[in-house]
Design a protein around this motif. Structure first.
Motif, PDB file in Angstrom:
ATOM      1  N   GLU A 211      -4.525  -0.743   2.504  1.00 18.98           N
ATOM      2  CA  GLU A 211      -3.714  -1.964   2.545  1.00 18.98           C
ATOM      3  C   GLU A 211      -2.415  -1.784   1.751  1.00 18.98           C
ATOM      4  O   GLU A 211      -1.333  -2.155   2.215  1.00 18.98           O
ATOM      5  CB  GLU A 211      -4.513  -3.141   1.991  1.00 18.98           C
ATOM      6  N   LYS A 212      -2.507  -1.199   0.574  1.00 21.31           N
ATOM      7  CA  LYS A 212      -1.325  -0.972  -0.262  1.00 21.31           C
ATOM      8  C   LYS A 212      -0.323  -0.054   0.447  1.00 21.31           C
ATOM      9  O   LYS A 212       0.888  -0.312   0.441  1.00 21.31           O
ATOM     10  CB  LYS A 212      -1.745  -0.371  -1.609  1.00 21.31           C
TER      11      LYS A 212
ATOM     12  N   SER B  13       8.359   6.995   0.414  1.00 24.15           N
ATOM     13  CA  SER B  13       7.949   7.805  -0.729  1.00 24.15           C
ATOM     14  C   SER B  13       6.515   8.272  -0.506  1.00 24.15           C
ATOM     15  O   SER B  13       6.098   9.296  -0.991  1.00 24.15           O
ATOM     16  CB  SER B  13       8.056   7.010  -2.025  1.00 24.15           C
ATOM     17  N   VAL B  14       5.771   7.478   0.224  1.00 21.33           N
ATOM     18  CA  VAL B  14       4.411   7.831   0.608  1.00 21.33           C
ATOM     19  C   VAL B  14       4.329   7.603   2.110  1.00 21.33           C
ATOM     20  O   VAL B  14       4.712   6.559   2.603  1.00 21.33           O
ATOM     21  CB  VAL B  14       3.375   6.936  -0.110  1.00 21.33           C
ATOM     22  N   VAL B  15       3.855   8.586   2.801  1.00 21.67           N
ATOM     23  CA  VAL B  15       3.770   8.473   4.252  1.00 21.67           C
ATOM     24  C   VAL B  15       2.304   8.308   4.645  1.00 21.67           C
ATOM     25  O   VAL B  15       1.453   9.089   4.238  1.00 21.67           O
ATOM     26  CB  VAL B  15       4.364   9.717   4.941  1.00 21.67           C
ATOM     27  N   LEU B  16       2.036   7.277   5.400  1.00 20.97           N
ATOM     28  CA  LEU B  16       0.707   7.071   5.951  1.00 20.97           C
ATOM     29  C   LEU B  16       0.845   7.201   7.458  1.00 20.97           C
ATOM     30  O   LEU B  16       1.253   6.264   8.137  1.00 20.97           O
ATOM     31  CB  LEU B  16       0.172   5.693   5.574  1.00 20.97           C
ATOM     32  N   PRO B  17       0.567   8.365   7.985  1.00 16.92           N
ATOM     33  CA  PRO B  17       0.794   8.589   9.418  1.00 16.92           C
ATOM     34  C   PRO B  17      -0.020   7.635  10.280  1.00 16.92           C
ATOM     35  O   PRO B  17      -1.194   7.395  10.022  1.00 16.92           O
ATOM     36  CB  PRO B  17       0.340  10.026   9.641  1.00 16.92           C
TER      37      PRO B  17
ATOM     38  N   THR C 223     -13.598   0.149  -1.691  1.00 13.37           N
ATOM     39  CA  THR C 223     -12.349   0.099  -2.454  1.00 13.37           C
ATOM     40  C   THR C 223     -11.243   0.883  -1.778  1.00 13.37           C
ATOM     41  O   THR C 223     -10.063   0.611  -2.007  1.00 13.37           O
ATOM     42  CB  THR C 223     -12.554   0.623  -3.890  1.00 13.37           C
ATOM     43  N   PHE C 224     -11.595   1.830  -0.910  1.00 19.79           N
ATOM     44  CA  PHE C 224     -10.569   2.591  -0.193  1.00 19.79           C
ATOM     45  C   PHE C 224      -9.737   1.676   0.704  1.00 19.79           C
ATOM     46  O   PHE C 224      -8.610   2.010   1.043  1.00 19.79           O
ATOM     47  CB  PHE C 224     -11.190   3.729   0.613  1.00 19.79           C
TER      48      PHE C 224
ATOM     49  N   ASP D 252       5.611  -1.206   5.261  1.00 22.37           N
ATOM     50  CA  ASP D 252       6.347  -2.363   5.789  1.00 22.37           C
ATOM     51  C   ASP D 252       7.587  -2.659   4.948  1.00 22.37           C
ATOM     52  O   ASP D 252       8.653  -2.949   5.477  1.00 22.37           O
ATOM     53  CB  ASP D 252       5.454  -3.606   5.831  1.00 22.37           C
ATOM     54  N   GLN D 253       7.445  -2.590   3.623  1.00 22.34           N
ATOM     55  CA  GLN D 253       8.591  -2.838   2.739  1.00 22.34           C
ATOM     56  C   GLN D 253       9.673  -1.786   2.958  1.00 22.34           C
ATOM     57  O   GLN D 253      10.859  -2.099   2.991  1.00 22.34           O
ATOM     58  CB  GLN D 253       8.143  -2.853   1.275  1.00 22.34           C
TER      59      GLN D 253
END
Length: 113
Positions: free
Chosen positions: A11-12, A28-32, A5-6, A18-19
């Protein structure tokens, strides 16, 4: 073999990133990116393991491992399928090597996306 499920979270976060880039907004959320580079080999290895370890006897089929036959001494009527993460999900009363699980197939499709 609990379901990944992670992967939905990753993916989200990628879609949100991308958006954000498309709309030229601050994150608002950073995914390095370096985090993804670091975890990708482990995720890939886990996904390969899931596909190999839960593969069914017919090519393209999947089944959860670890179910045991109902014991003759009054054991559980429906043996748990702990590997699926849905241990109380209704399944056949007497598991055998020929059963297939549609949820295992769906997870196998999810991990290869």
């Amino acid at each position: 073999a609990n379901p990944p499920t992670f992967l939905f979270l990753i993916e989200k976060l990628l879609v949100m990133d991308d958006q954000r880039k498309y709309q030229q907004q601050q994150p608002s959320v950073v995914l390095p990116a370096d985090y993804l580079v670091r975890v990708y080999p482990r995720i890939r290895r886990w996904c390969e393991w899931l596909l190999e370890s839960q593969e069914g006897p017919v090519p393209g089929s999947y089944r959860w491992r670890g179910r045991k036959q109902t014991s003759p001494d009054g054991g559980p009527l429906h043996p748990n399928t702990l590997a699926s993460g849905l241990d109380d999900y209704p399944r056949a009363t007497n598991p055998d090597e020929t059963e297939y699980h549609v949820d295992a197939l769906c997870w196998s499709i999810t991990v290869v996306r």
